[in-house]
Design a protein around this motif. Structure first.
Motif, short mmCIF file in Angstrom:
data_model
loop_
_atom_site.label_atom_id
_atom_site.label_comp_id
_atom_site.label_asym_id
_atom_site.label_seq_id
_atom_site.Cartn_x
_atom_site.Cartn_y
_atom_site.Cartn_z
N ARG A 130 0.82 -1.21 0.00
CA ARG A 130 0.00 0.00 0.00
C ARG A 130 0.86 1.27 0.00
O ARG A 130 0.53 2.24 -0.68
N PHE A 131 1.93 1.24 0.74
CA PHE A 131 2.76 2.44 0.86
C PHE A 131 4.03 2.36 0.02
O PHE A 131 4.93 3.18 0.18
N ARG A 132 4.10 1.38 -0.87
CA ARG A 132 5.32 1.17 -1.63
C ARG A 132 5.69 2.42 -2.45
O ARG A 132 4.86 3.01 -3.10
N GLY A 133 6.94 2.76 -2.40
CA GLY A 133 7.45 3.87 -3.20
C GLY A 133 7.33 5.23 -2.54
O GLY A 133 8.01 6.18 -2.93
N LEU A 134 6.47 5.34 -1.53
CA LEU A 134 6.24 6.65 -0.92
C LEU A 134 7.43 7.10 -0.08
O LEU A 134 7.68 8.30 0.04
N HIS A 135 8.15 6.14 0.49
CA HIS A 135 9.27 6.51 1.35
C HIS A 135 10.29 7.37 0.61
O HIS A 135 10.69 8.45 1.08
N GLY A 136 10.72 6.89 -0.55
CA GLY A 136 11.70 7.66 -1.30
C GLY A 136 11.18 9.02 -1.71
O GLY A 136 11.90 10.03 -1.66
N ALA A 137 9.91 9.08 -2.11
CA ALA A 137 9.34 10.36 -2.53
C ALA A 137 9.25 11.34 -1.37
O ALA A 137 9.54 12.54 -1.51
N VAL A 138 8.86 10.84 -0.21
CA VAL A 138 8.76 11.72 0.97
C VAL A 138 10.15 12.20 1.38
O VAL A 138 10.33 13.35 1.78
#
Length: 735
Positions: A130-138
């Motif tokens: 569900r949260f995949r990829g958001l870490h790097g963008a944040v």
């Protein structure tokens, strides 16, 4: 005889072998019986704790009774009322229970045993995807916002320093102009003659001088004639009438007093104004030097982020971040990263500072020349009383003073001085977007105050006495558990939401990066925090967002601990509403981080880096507040406009649990809740048992010889009378 001896030896050996075999079999039987007895003790677990919390603790019948029945039953197993090859007899035994659930190490192992298969699957299926990829963008958004915020603070320091420089520059020019505004400029020194009197300006002193000199000369002649007449009359040498006395003493005396006072004032004020101007210009130069240093700081910030297109400011090659970025399709990572390059637009060229420095030095030279002209005129004016030939010199120096004064006035008199006006225009030229930026910052602050007010209003709700008592009991149980585990209480800190949108934005981006980082690490194999977070999420209640409106409407009964166990475990506040306020505050922070990421991308068209940052903050706060309202109303909010995934309140609590981890205080609160909800005492809820049992076996042949051989041969146990006694122990636990 020999045959009898041989037969006796054979019988002896056979008897010994039979007893030896019986002892060996008996020892094995006793070992298995003790182990079985220990297992029987552990088989009596508490069904409520197991069903509700998935944990095993001792319950049911007395441990020693269970142990003895199991051991005795095993000793008699397979035997009938006939011949008994192993006539074992129970002697005594004991059971020691240990490792209570109250011990944190024991509790962690039980949780790990319960969650080791389910938690990773739950996380992979529900959270990581569900949260995949958001870490790097944040993290990119945090890096960009941090860079722009750093540049903003440096920019404001530089502009404050430039304002100080301009303020001192204006003071250095305005003071002498204002001080001599009624003294120097009017009337012009090259105008027509004026009747002698008390001069109040430089021009009057010059234009009255000719009349003063003439009248003084005429009065001097009258005095001479009067003195001669008085002398002749005294000697009886004349009968002429008395000559007229001096006629202009009042006018000439007034001129002399006035010009003397004028000279003294000019000399005194010229020295003071020159010193004040030098001080002000030096302060302006110092402020300009400070601004120049801050400008270099902005240049360094821009240089550090000049390669933003190829470097994200974090190690993109690490496994965690690479996996985080793998699902970032659709997120504006590159666009946000490129915004860091715009910092270079805030840099002022070196020529700006060079020209300004020369300008200040030129101004100081002009003020010094004016002061010198004033002092020279004051010297001539001071010598004017009693003279008649200083008119030309006085006029020339007065005109020089008036010209230098007019020059300073036209250049440096605030606000209309040409140099001051041009300098102010030069400053305003690179501040052209400040008005727009500050308007956006005001809007962001207003919206942040509104959101912070909502969160504070949640935390201000008061519980009734019964609800408060349950929280008090939970806190006391948690503190007792911490003391048992020799841990210090971690005092919860109620920081609350800040009214400063920039502060809250930066804190939100940092926190969201931590939450998502913990999620990535958990997906990559971080065990204990993951097990604990998923255990709490699956076994304890959480406050239903749909109840929040009722709570805000005054339904204080909703603040019962049974409605918010997860929030209490997370934050541990004794005030029930404070835990809810903390949870929704962190939800708002996460939403603010995501929306700031979007805002940075959406505000690119604003052009100016600081306006982009302000616009992104307004966007982030506005959308985050709307997300909070939507979550309260429907328990569902899209993860991002770029990622069409719905998230729920429970998802955010699971993230927060991952970050906060299984701290000693959180473990203590979990154990305290289990105690309150089940009625067990965790310090007596044992998970480990050690059983020890003794049994005896009757010897058939030659007990004395067996005793001797047993002692020598290391059989274990001991022979008492005609019985062999052995003791065995077994230790077992639930994990």
């Amino acid at each position: 005889m020999y045959l009898a001896a041989a037969l006796a030896s054979f019988i002896l050996l056979t008897g010994l072998l039979i007893d030896f075999a019986r002892v060996a079999a008996f020892r094995k039987q006793l070992e298995l019986a003790v182990k079985s007895g220990t297992r029987s003790v552990l088989s009596a677990y508490d069904p409520v704790v197991r069903e509700r919390y998935g944990l095993f603790v001792r319950g049911g019948d007395s441990a020693i009774d269970l142990f003895r029945r199991a051991v005795e039953g095993n000793l008699r197993q397979g035997e009938t009322g006939g011949f008994r090859f192993l006539d074992g007899r129970w002697e005594n035994g004991d059971v020691t229970e240990s490792r209570p659930l109250a011990d944190h190490a024991v509790f962690r192992r039980q949780v790990a045993e319960e969650m080791k298969y389910r938690a990773p699957i739950d996380l992979a299926l529900e959270m990581a995807a569900r949260f995949r990829g958001l870490h790097g963008a944040v993290r990119e958004a945090a890096a960009t916002a941090g860079t722009l915020e750093q540049a903003r603070k440096a920019y404001e320091r530089r502009e404050r320093a430039l304002d100080d420089a301009l303020r001192n520059q204006e003071a250095a020019g305005k003071a002498p102009v204002s001080a001599w505004r009624d003294l120097v400029p009017e009337p012009s020194a090259d105008g027509g003659a004026m009747s002698a009197g008390r001069p109040r300006t430089v021009g009057e002193a010059v234009r009255m001088y000719a009349d003063y000199a003439a009248k003084r000369a005429e009065d001097d002649a009258r005095r001479a004639r009067l003195a001669q007449w008085e002398e002749r009359q005294k000697n009886g040498e004349t009968d002429e009438p008395r000559p007229e006395p001096p006629l202009y003493e009042e006018a000439t005396s007034a001129y002399e007093r006035g010009v003397t006072e004028l000279a003294e004032r000019l000399r005194r004020e010229a020295a003071d104004l020159r010193a004040d101007a030098e001080k002000a210009i030096l302060e302006a130069l110092s402020a300009l030097e400070e601004a120049k240093a801050v400008n270099e700081e902005i240049r360094r910030i821009a240089a550090q982020n000049g390669a933003a297109g190829s470097s994200s400011g974090w190690d993109a090659g690490s496994a965690g971040d690479s996996s985080a970025m793998s699902g970032a399709e659709g997120l504006p990572v590159e666009e946000v990263r490129d915004l860091r390059r715009t910092v270079s637009e805030l840099i002022l060229e070196d020529s700006f500072f060079t020209e300004y420095e020369k300008e200040l030095e030129a101004q100081l030279g002009d003020v010094r020349r004016m002061a010198a002209d004033a002092e020279r005129f004051a010297g001539i004016a001071a010598a004017a009383p009693g003279t008649a030939g200083l008119g030309a010199a006085m006029r020339e120096q007065a005109l020089a003073l008036q010209r230098s004064y007019a020059l300073c006035r036209s250049r440096y008199d605030a606000p209309g001085g040409e140099v001051i006006r041009r300098r102010r225009e030069a400053l305003e030229a690179h501040r052209s977007r400040d008005g727009e930026r500050k308007a956006l910052e005001r809007e962001a602050r207003e919206k942040m105050q509104s959101a912070a007010g909502l969160l504070r209003s949640i935390g201000n709700r008061k519980a009734d006495g019964e609800q408060a008592e349950r929280f008090r009991r939970a806190e006391e149980a948690a503190e007792a558990n911490l003391a048992r585990n020799q841990r210090q209480k971690e005092w919860a800190r109620r920081a609350g939401p800040s009214d400063d949108p920039a502060e809250e934005r930066d804190r939100a981006l940092e926190s969201a990066g931590g939450w998502l980082g913990a999620l990535d690490q958990a997906a990559a194999g971080l065990r204990d925090d993951l097990f604990f977070s998923e255990y709490v999420a699956g076994r304890f209640t959480r406050f239903d967002p749909s109840l929040l409106r009722r709570l805000m409407g005054g339904d204080a009964a909703l603040l019962d601990l049974s409605n918010q166990e997860t929030e209490y475990i997370l934050y541990g506040f004794r005030e029930p509403a404070a835990n809810l306020a903390a949870a929704y505050g962190e939800v708002f922070a996460f939403r603010l981080a995501v929306r700031t990421l979007e805002g940075l991308a959406e505000s690119r068209s604003l052009g100016h880096p600081l306006v982009i940052l302000a616009g992104a903050t307004v966007y982030g706060v506005t959308r985050a507040a709307a997300d909070l309202d939507r979550l309260i109303a429907a328990d569902s909010v899209p993860l991002s406009k770029y990622v069409e995934v719905e998230t729920r309140y429970a998802d955010y609590l699971r993230l927060f649990l991952l970050l906060h981890g299984d701290s000693a205080a959180a473990l203590a609160r979990v154990i305290a809740l289990i105690e309150l909800n089940t009625g067990i005492a965790a310090e007596r809820a044992f998970t480990y048992a050690g059983g020890e049992g003794s049994a005896s076996l009757g010897l058939w042949f030659f007990p004395g010889i067996v005793k001797m051989l047993g002692t020598a041969g290391g059989w274990g146990g001991q022979v008492t009378g005609n019985r062999y006694v052995a003791t065995y122990s077994a230790d077992m636990g639930y994990q």
